[in-house]
Scaffold this motif. Structure first.
Motif, mmCIF file in Angstrom:
data_model
loop_
_atom_site.group_PDB
_atom_site.id
_atom_site.type_symbol
_atom_site.label_atom_id
_atom_site.label_comp_id
_atom_site.label_asym_id
_atom_site.label_seq_id
_atom_site.Cartn_x
_atom_site.Cartn_y
_atom_site.Cartn_z
ATOM 1 N N ARG A 92 39.075 33.023 40.459
ATOM 2 C CA ARG A 92 38.364 31.811 40.040
ATOM 3 C C ARG A 92 36.922 32.126 39.667
ATOM 4 O O ARG A 92 36.420 31.665 38.648
ATOM 5 C CB ARG A 92 38.395 30.765 41.159
ATOM 6 N N TRP A 98 44.446 35.777 34.667
ATOM 7 C CA TRP A 98 43.806 34.908 35.670
ATOM 8 C C TRP A 98 43.397 33.580 35.056
ATOM 9 O O TRP A 98 43.536 32.531 35.672
ATOM 10 C CB TRP A 98 42.582 35.615 36.251
ATOM 11 N N TYR A 123 44.607 30.007 36.224
ATOM 12 C CA TYR A 123 43.574 29.068 36.675
ATOM 13 C C TYR A 123 43.666 27.749 35.906
ATOM 14 O O TYR A 123 43.529 26.673 36.473
ATOM 15 C CB TYR A 123 42.194 29.695 36.472
#
Length: 381
Positions: free
Chosen positions: A105, A137, A141
């Motif tokens: 994150r 990612w 996310y």
């Protein structure tokens, strides 16, 4: 001829740090006493291109990386390169507190924040994350519920004291952006934000006995305000003494148009509520067969306002379902929800008054296209 200013390395690195943090150019120049914004843009260009050695060179002796007389040996060049690389890593750690263990994150948020200054490839190289890993990612996310969505749902649930389920929370969120109700439901279930209103109970109905004309006949829709009204009395056994609430509801938009609170359930009590209505020629007022409603004084007062009386069949509360539902909702979303089983009479009265205002002006209803009764009436007008 203007004097050329040579800025220390610390000022240049601080300026780059502030720009990466999103601070406007004008503010950076004022805080660091930088005269020309072009100079700041030049530093940022060197930063993006990886020409960190040029930040240390004095005015008038700027050379491309690895060329020119600034390094007397290969060892000096390597030392300078290592020094600037270390400064760059320290800069990133200070900005986003990126340590050895970097969460996906934080990486995604940081890279997105500096994309206007550097490329994704360069940003990933700085923090030692493969570009493919960053894109993976970011995809994960983006597919997860964002923190701001969870916090927004939590704020709405707290604001309405957990009276709303996922459908009404979705309706409120859709006023600002598109959101799927299933997504809202999953978030509320995972975070424990479901509606906490007590389940309503229904009793079996008895045999109907006609005492007065049942004109309403469960036709709970109205084409205009103050056309069809329903009224009833409910108990408020939560204070120092027994209280009663008499209310009148407009079937057009579910708005409470009149109500009274008293410690006696008599004819004067319901007359006080009725007096709050204007003259309504041709309107229908529906109630149960309670003695206060069948009394001569009440019947005359109803006729005096030009209203036609309608009554439910005995033992059939469903004939007056809208007002029964409102009273049940009032208790569920106030006294049951907040655990007010024994309090003062003044608190009971104030709680009811506050809730009726909330119910009329703020609380949205699905059948009203997710608007409050007052807003729905105003739009219809």
């Amino acid at each position: 001829m203007a004097t050329r200013v040579s800025y220390p390395l610390e000022v240049k690195m601080k300026a780059i740090e502030m720009r990466l943090a999103g601070i406007p150019v004008k503010e950076v120049m004022e805080q660091l006493n930088i005269r020309n914004k072009t100079q700041l843009k030049t530093w940022m260009r060197w930063h993006r291109n990886g020409e960190w050695n040029r930040l240390e060179q004095p005015v008038g002796k700027q050379y491309s990386y690895g060329k020119g007389p600034e390094y007397t040996s290969e060892l000096e060049r390597v030392k300078a390169e290592n020094r600037f690389l270390k400064q760059q890593v320290d800069l990133l750690k200070k900005y986003r507190e990126l340590g050895e263990e970097v969460s996906s994150r934080i990486v995604v948020e940081w890279v997105e924040s500096v994309r206007s200054e550097v490329s994704v490839k360069q940003a990933c190289e700085w923090i030692g994350v493969p570009r493919a890993t960053y894109y993976r990612w970011r995809a994960e996310y983006e597919n997860r519920p964002e923190d701001h969505m969870v916090e927004k749902i939590r704020e709405l649930c707290i604001q309405h004291k957990y009276r709303y389920g996922y459908r009404k929370i979705t309706a409120l969120l859709q006023r600002e952006d598109k959101v799927n109700h299933k997504r809202v439901q999953r978030i509320m279930q995972r975070e424990g934000l479901q509606c906490r209103v007590k389940t309503k109970k229904r009793k079996p109905t008895g045999q109907p006995v006609h005492i007065a004309d049942h004109l309403l006949k469960r036709q709970f829709e109205a084409d205009a305000p103050m056309q069809k009204l329903v009224t009833d009395i409910t108990y408020l056994p939560y204070g120092g003494k027994m209280l009663y609430l008499s209310s009148i509801l407009d079937l057009f938009n579910g708005e409470i148009v009149a109500y009274s609170i008293a410690d006696k359930q008599d004819t004067t009590f319901v007359l006080d509520t009725l007096r709050q209505l204007p003259s309504l020629r041709g309107a229908i007022l529906h109630s149960d067969q309670g003695s206060v409603y069948t009394s001569q004084a009440y019947q005359e007062a109803v006729k005096g306002k030009g209203i036609t009386m309608s009554m439910s069949r005995k033992g059939t509360p469903a004939d007056n379902a809208p007002i029964e539902s409102f009273h049940s909702t009032l208790k569920s979303e106030t006294f049951y929800l907040e655990g007010l089983t024994c309090t003062t009479t003044a608190i009971v009265e104030q709680t009811v008054r506050d809730y009726i205002f909330y119910y009329n002006s703020i609380r949205i209803q699905t059948k009203l296209n997710n608007q409050s009764p007052v807003d729905y009436r105003r739009l219809a007008a």
